[in-house]
Scaffold this active site. Structure first.
Site, short mmCIF file in Angstrom:
data_model
loop_
_atom_site.label_atom_id
_atom_site.label_comp_id
_atom_site.label_asym_id
_atom_site.label_seq_id
_atom_site.Cartn_x
_atom_site.Cartn_y
_atom_site.Cartn_z
N TYR A 153 -17.67 18.27 -28.81
CA TYR A 153 -18.91 18.19 -29.59
C TYR A 153 -18.68 17.38 -30.86
CZ TYR A 153 -22.41 19.70 -33.00
OH TYR A 153 -23.37 19.72 -33.98
N LYS A 157 -20.47 13.83 -32.39
CA LYS A 157 -21.09 13.74 -33.71
C LYS A 157 -20.43 12.64 -34.55
CE LYS A 157 -24.05 16.13 -34.83
NZ LYS A 157 -25.51 15.97 -34.62
#
Length: 371
Positions: A153, A157
């Site tokens: 994740y 980002k």
């Protein structure tokens, strides 16, 4: 500058996004808050006021044409839409398509539609910890920290952040320039924080005892969702008023949450709602690591006949036990940010929501929303 702005919030039906929409709707310089979300919960339109209309449009940020249509007449985009998946439930490619490809679509659509201002909601996970699990203790936006980000994740980002920063200064079709900035959220608590509801369910199943994984000396920042949202509101406004100062800047979110020890914050939040919840003991790393391996082996053996509930993974465990904290006042210096909600108010609001949600004993979905 237009006294009656139109704001578009991608992911405005999500945890942070909905709170941003609520606070934006209370600003008298905004005539419309347009929500673009794949979930498209119409109840968000309840935030409409006498001066500000809230409208919800259903759409996926992977659909460029829908984004293009949604941006007609928009002055500012607050881009919060993302898949938030710490447990690697989704394939990495799908998460990348939303978090990176979707961000690319948002920036392209802004340039095509002459939308000059973008505030991007990022995460501390975009910085680290890295695969070597090196700590960062009370750094700031200028702290040098290198190495490959461990969480998938976080990788997405970081990739999206790069796109947002590179887009700053790009030419719009009308000859103007795109101005962008980034808000990095950390561990965000508050109403509708799924992880708190899950922790409460687990604590009650263990006799109201809340055990914890991080070492007592570790640090991580926690911030109330209302204050994270308020920072977005102020950043978006000042991106219009003082573009030269905010352009291309990154800001960590913060407030007056009293400690960086996550297990103490979680205990205070849960015990404020239910005084029977008491702080348990530290669970050693090796024990959790063995449990993760055992869970993985059992899942492989029994798949596809049995699909267990999502469990911890080693990258997430390493993130939990690694100190990764910061100390900053940059948002205050650049655009006058002060927390809108005190710690006492934040704790009370969170406890009231948890009390209302306590009747739902099913663990909430841990997968983030797409917008």
């Amino acid at each position: 500058m237009d006294k009656a702005c139109v704001y578009l919030v991608t992911g405005g039906c999500g945890f942070i996004g909905e709170k941003i929409v609520e606070l934006l709707s209370q600003q008298d310089y905004i005539k419309e808050v347009r929500v673009f979300d794949s979930v498209a919960r119409k109840e968000v339109e309840k935030f409409t006021t006498a001066t500000t209309r809230v409208t919800v449009m259903k759409g996926d940020i992977r659909d460029y044409n829908l984004l293009l249509a949604a941006m007609g007449g928009v002055h500012v985009v607050v881009h919060t839409a993302a898949v938030v998946d710490y447990r690697n439930i989704l394939p990495f490619g799908e998460m990348r398509d939303v978090n990176v490809g979707g961000t690319e679509n948002v920036l392209r659509a802004c340039c095509a539609r002459d939308v000059p201002y973008v505030v991007y909601t990022s995460s501390i996970a975009a910085v680290g910890p890295n695969t070597s699990h090196e700590p960062m203790c009370r750094g700031n936006e200028d702290t040098r920290y290198s190495g490959e980000v461990e969480l998938p994740y976080g990788k997405t980002k970081a990739m999206a952040e790069k796109l947002v920063l590179e887009a700053n200064g790009k030419k719009l079709s009308n000859g103007g320039k795109l101005v962008t900035c980034i808000i990095r959220a950390n561990t965000v608590f508050g109403e509708k924080a799924a992880f708190l509801q899950e922790l409460y369910v687990l604590a009650k199943a263990r006799g109201s005892v809340l055990h914890y994984l991080e070492p007592q000396g570790s640090e991580r920042n926690y911030t109330y969702v209302g204050n994270v949202a308020w920072m977005h509101v102020l950043a978006a406004r000042n991106l219009q008023l003082k573009p030269a100062l905010l352009a291309g800047q990154v800001y960590y979110s913060y407030d007056d949450t009293p400690t960086r020890k996550g297990f103490l914050i979680r205990h205070q939040l849960l015990s404020c709602m239910d005084p029977s919840v008491r702080l348990g003991s530290h669970i050693p790393y090796w024990k959790v690591w063995l449990m993760i391996q055992l869970h993985r082996i059992i899942t492989i053996i029994l798949y596809p006949f049995w699909k267990p509930q999502p469990f911890l993974n080693v990258p997430l465990l390493n993130t939990i036990v690694t100190t990764f904290s910061y100390e900053t006042d940059k948002a205050s210096r650049h655009f006058g940010y002060k927390p809108l909600f005190t710690w006492a108010e934040s704790k009370h609001r969170t406890a009231q929501w948890l009390k209302a949600a306590a009747g739902n004993l099913e663990p909430p979905q841990l997968q983030g929303n797409k917008g």
